[in-house]
Design a protein around this motif. Structure first.
Motif, short mmCIF file in Angstrom:
data_model
loop_
_atom_site.label_atom_id
_atom_site.label_comp_id
_atom_site.label_asym_id
_atom_site.label_seq_id
_atom_site.Cartn_x
_atom_site.Cartn_y
_atom_site.Cartn_z
N ASP A 512 0.83 -1.21 0.00
CA ASP A 512 0.00 0.00 0.00
C ASP A 512 0.87 1.26 0.00
OD1 ASP A 512 -2.29 -1.54 0.05
OD2 ASP A 512 -2.54 -1.42 2.22
N THR A 513 1.98 1.21 0.73
CA THR A 513 2.87 2.38 0.80
C THR A 513 3.54 2.66 -0.55
OG1 THR A 513 3.35 1.99 3.15
CG2 THR A 513 4.92 3.34 1.92
N THR A 514 4.03 1.61 -1.19
CA THR A 514 4.77 1.78 -2.45
C THR A 514 3.85 1.91 -3.66
OG1 THR A 514 4.94 -0.62 -2.74
CG2 THR A 514 6.74 0.48 -1.57
N GLU A 515 2.62 1.42 -3.52
CA GLU A 515 1.69 1.37 -4.65
C GLU A 515 2.32 0.67 -5.84
OE1 GLU A 515 0.54 5.43 -5.35
OE2 GLU A 515 -0.89 5.43 -3.69
N ASP A 516 3.05 -0.39 -5.53
CA ASP A 516 3.79 -1.15 -6.53
C ASP A 516 3.06 -2.48 -6.77
OD1 ASP A 516 5.59 -2.72 -7.98
OD2 ASP A 516 7.34 -1.98 -6.89
N LYS A 517 2.65 -2.71 -8.01
CA LYS A 517 1.93 -3.94 -8.36
C LYS A 517 2.73 -5.18 -8.01
CE LYS A 517 -0.23 -6.38 -12.23
NZ LYS A 517 -0.52 -6.36 -13.69
N HIS A 520 2.38 -5.94 -4.38
CA HIS A 520 1.06 -6.53 -4.12
C HIS A 520 1.06 -8.02 -4.50
CE1 HIS A 520 -1.49 -3.22 -2.79
NE2 HIS A 520 -0.88 -2.42 -3.65
#
Length: 534
Positions: A512-517, A520
């Motif tokens: 959630d912090t990095t918003e990196d797929k 996830h």
């Protein structure tokens, strides 16, 4: 077995060096690169210009007896040379000296195959789990150098286990230049068309991705295609693309699965085709697409490996291995890529395939470093013991660090390489902890260069989970690999290893912090493993 300790040395610590080597490619360049600074006020970086020549290694163990010693200098019985495995959970046996040397490796196939296996509803075999390939599957924000070679970032964070820290050595190459600046490519695709490749997600993915890549290669690039099943055949000799793209597309479209897997014949014919079509002043690569399940013809790994090694040594042809399929010969593909000065990756779906053939391959036609190696020297005044996490098949003798005849790795632009160490510091240790050095040869002149980075105790982050997000991703990937291998006596558990439940919670927070797929997807894979482990 009692835990060994690093000997005390009274001489000063000398900086060492390292290296890394990479693969090949041919789509549009510059995709997926990142730059920027990592760990400001966290790790320290430094430079060391260097020429070739021997000597200059960190000092050797002073007494020369080969016996391991306690911190007070008394000899311990039963100590052996080299880093050894601990016998109980959480134990890390140190090297008898304070040096750690390895060839750089950017393989990612182990992580990709683990995700595929988990998606299929089962846990991966621990022997296929290589922590460095989990760690190197994720983007890093290391500072980039201006020219060829590497930048060096060294940072770390304390774990919840007393006196234990995770130390990260990060190496980065420059970003890709404009597309027209790279040399032309001569790519020989060796395609497995055995019966097992009929499974969805194998040959169909390869055909689709090769077609897209063919449209993105430059007019002055060349392509050859070799297929193999029970026999091998050159279906397209080395062909320049300028007015022949339709001919290449026709050859790709005609690929159909047939019988058994004669991998030896495919490799032999593929390299013969690459040698016949060898281009001067071009990047010559063999790209092997297979499930690597050799079951007919020459199935002996050593003889196949010898052929690859000879072609690399005599002609500079390197290998890029692309693994496919739910059943996959992971060990053989890794060996092939290591011998061929290349690397392996694994694809399980269309997104993976497009990324490999149209992002990763193009970034590696141009080389920024040859025969790269890395060496990390830990300070015996502050470090009690250490362990390199992974890189089991890439270790190099410490004395060979500056021997440029010893093979390292080829690395292209836009890449990062990460090595993670578990380090136990001495109580109340303060000051210098480690120096990391990377050594490589200029791809054109073969002139050797070195770059170094330092780590001081006061730059360690107080807690792992307060470290910068990208450091946390590195730790999560390593801990996940550790969890998948847990219970196998060949590998001791990492210090302060969280449960899979705790790891899942941390991974979702960082995603959630990095918003990196990609992060996830890591969290989802941890959730899957948790279900199967429970």
């Amino acid at each position: 077995m009692e835990r060994n300790r690093i000997r005390k040395l009274h001489s000063a610590l000398i900086a060492l060096t390292a290296a890394s080597g990479l693969l090949l490619t041919g789509c549009s360049g510059g995709v997926g690169e990142s730059s920027g600074d990592s760990g400001q006020g966290y790790g320290q970086s430094g430079k060391q210009d260097s020429g070739g020549g021997s000597g200059g290694y960190a000092p050797s163990v002073p007494d020369g007896s080969g016996e391991q010693q306690d911190g007070d200098g008394s000899a311990r019985e039963g100590a052996t040379e080299g880093e050894t495995e601990g016998e109980t959970e959480g134990e890390f046996a140190p090297s008898p000296d304070y040096l750690s040397t390895f060839a750089l490796d950017v393989d990612t196939a182990s992580y990709g195959y683990a995700r595929r296996t988990l998606a299929d509803g089962r846990l991966p075999d621990p022997s296929t789990v290589r922590p460095e390939e989990f760690v190197n599957s994720f983007r890093q924000d290391y500072e980039r150098p201006d020219g060829n070679g590497f930048s060096v970032t060294v940072d770390g964070a304390r774990t919840e286990r007393e006196d234990w820290s995770l130390v990260r050595v990060g190496l980065a190459t420059r970003t890709s230049g404009r597309e027209g600046e790279r040399p032309p490519a001569a790519l020989t695709f060796v395609i497995d068309i055995s019966g097992s490749m009929a499974e969805p997600g194998r040959l169909d993915l390869a055909k689709d991705s090769l077609g897209v890549m063919t449209d993105q290669l430059r007019d002055d690039d060349s392509v050859a295609i070799v297929t193999f099943s029970d026999e091998a055949e050159t279906v397209l000799p080395m062909t320049r693309l300028d007015e022949n793209r339709d001919q290449v597309h026709d050859a790709i479209d005609d690929l159909e699965p047939t019988e058994s897997t004669n991998l030896g014949a495919g490799v032999r014919t593929g390299y013969a085709t690459a040698v016949e079509g060898l281009r001067e002043n071009a990047t010559n690569r063999v790209v092997l697409v297979s499930d690597a399940l050799a079951n007919t013809g020459d199935t002996d790994a050593d003889s196949i490996l010898d052929r690859i090694s000879d072609a690399r040594r005599e002609h500079g042809i390197t290998l890029f291995g692309v693994g496919v399929g739910s059943d996959y010969g992971d060990a053989l593909m890794e060996q092939l890529a290591d011998k061929g000065d290349g690397h392996t990756t694994y694809v399980s779906n269309e997104t993976d395939a497009r990324k490999v053939f149209c992002e990763q391959l193009p970034r590696n036609i141009d080389l920024t470093a040859r025969d790269a190696k890395a060496q990390v020297a830990f300070d015996p005044e502050t470090v009690a013991e250490f362990r390199l996490i992974g890189y089991d098949n890439r270790r190099v003798a410490d004395d060979d660090f500056r021997d440029d005849s010893v093979d390292g790795g080829e690395v292209g632009p836009g890449h990062t390489v990460t090595a993670l160490y578990a380090v136990r510091t001495k109580q109340s240790a303060s000051g210098h902890l480690a120096t990391a050095t990377v050594r490589w040869q200029d791809p054109e002149t073969r002139e050797p260069h070195e770059e170094s980075g330092q780590l001081e105790s006061n730059t360690l982050n107080d807690t792992l989970w307060d470290a910068p997000p990208r450091f946390q991703v590195t730790a999560l990937a390593a801990y996940f690999a550790d969890a998948l291998r847990r219970g196998d006596d060949r590998w001791p558990t990492l210090p302060a290893a969280p449960t899979l439940g705790e790891l899942s919670e941390r991974a979702h927070d960082v995603a959630d912090t990095t918003e990196d797929k990609a992060v996830h997807q890591l969290a989802e894979a941890i959730d899957q493993a948790r279900r199967y482990k429970d």
